[in-house]
Write a protein that holds these residues in place. Sequence first.
Motif, PDB file in Angstrom:
ATOM      1  N   PRO A 127       0.817  -1.225   0.000  1.00  0.00           N
ATOM      2  CA  PRO A 127       0.000   0.000   0.000  1.00  0.00           C
ATOM      3  C   PRO A 127       0.848   1.271   0.000  1.00  0.00           C
ATOM      4  CG  PRO A 127      -0.043  -1.057   2.160  1.00  0.00           C
ATOM      5  CD  PRO A 127       0.639  -2.015   1.231  1.00  0.00           C
TER       6      PRO A 127
ATOM      7  N   PHE B 168      -4.696   4.445  -2.441  1.00  0.00           N
ATOM      8  CA  PHE B 168      -5.413   4.745  -1.200  1.00  0.00           C
ATOM      9  C   PHE B 168      -6.537   5.754  -1.387  1.00  0.00           C
ATOM     10  CE2 PHE B 168      -2.251   8.018  -1.645  1.00  0.00           C
ATOM     11  CZ  PHE B 168      -2.885   9.172  -1.216  1.00  0.00           C
TER      12      PHE B 168
ATOM     13  N   ASN C 189      -6.944  -2.705  -0.230  1.00  0.00           N
ATOM     14  CA  ASN C 189      -7.383  -1.324  -0.414  1.00  0.00           C
ATOM     15  C   ASN C 189      -8.884  -1.182  -0.165  1.00  0.00           C
ATOM     16  OD1 ASN C 189      -6.503   1.421  -1.320  1.00  0.00           O
ATOM     17  ND2 ASN C 189      -8.112   1.074  -2.824  1.00  0.00           N
TER      18      ASN C 189
END
Length: 226
Positions: free
Chosen positions: A15, A22, A160
Amino acid sequence: MRLAELTALLHLASPALPIGAFSYSQGLEAAVEAQWIGDTGTACEWIENGLLHVLARGELPFIAHQFARWQRHDAPALMQADREFLASREAAELRRETEQMGWSLKQLACSLEWGDAARRATLERLTPLSQPTAFAFAAAIHEVPVDAALAAYAFAWAENQVAAAIKAVPLGQLAGQRILVAARAVIDRAVARALDTPPERINTFSPMLGVLCARHETQYSRLFRS
């Protein structure tokens, strides 16, 4: 799998990879607004359906075939397939999302000089560029197994989605981890389905997802860009 390949996949699925994942929910925030998602169970159902009925029929087999085209360095086929994928995005937000993330991953790959000069030149010529094609490039030039590449992409997508659900529903961190643990077996099934899908059977037909994503564009209050 060699340790170098595993490390490359962890990097691509992280991430922290600076491509902006994001900031997108891919319709999840709109589903929360429509009261389709309101707790751990409905969030888990949304994510598992997304893996099995959206990614497994569309993005994952598309990545697998683009992966093979990058290995062969079949530039005309890569460009044609990417144009078709971009045309399949159901809503403006989804189109902008994949183009922005594809562009960001391309800039990262070229700045870090991943792969050989000829393939990077082909990557640079792909404008606009979808995220799955850019991801397939990164996975192929790191010589990771294609099934592992698809699993990494699917897990990054699920992670996510969980992060978006934690903010938008909202859910607690432990609930989010339960969803991710449950998603492991679903990802295995999604990857197997994707690897068994020939190019002519790839489809992104998810009409209600498209409707939700279109509604999100005019949603009164939003945390995410899609």
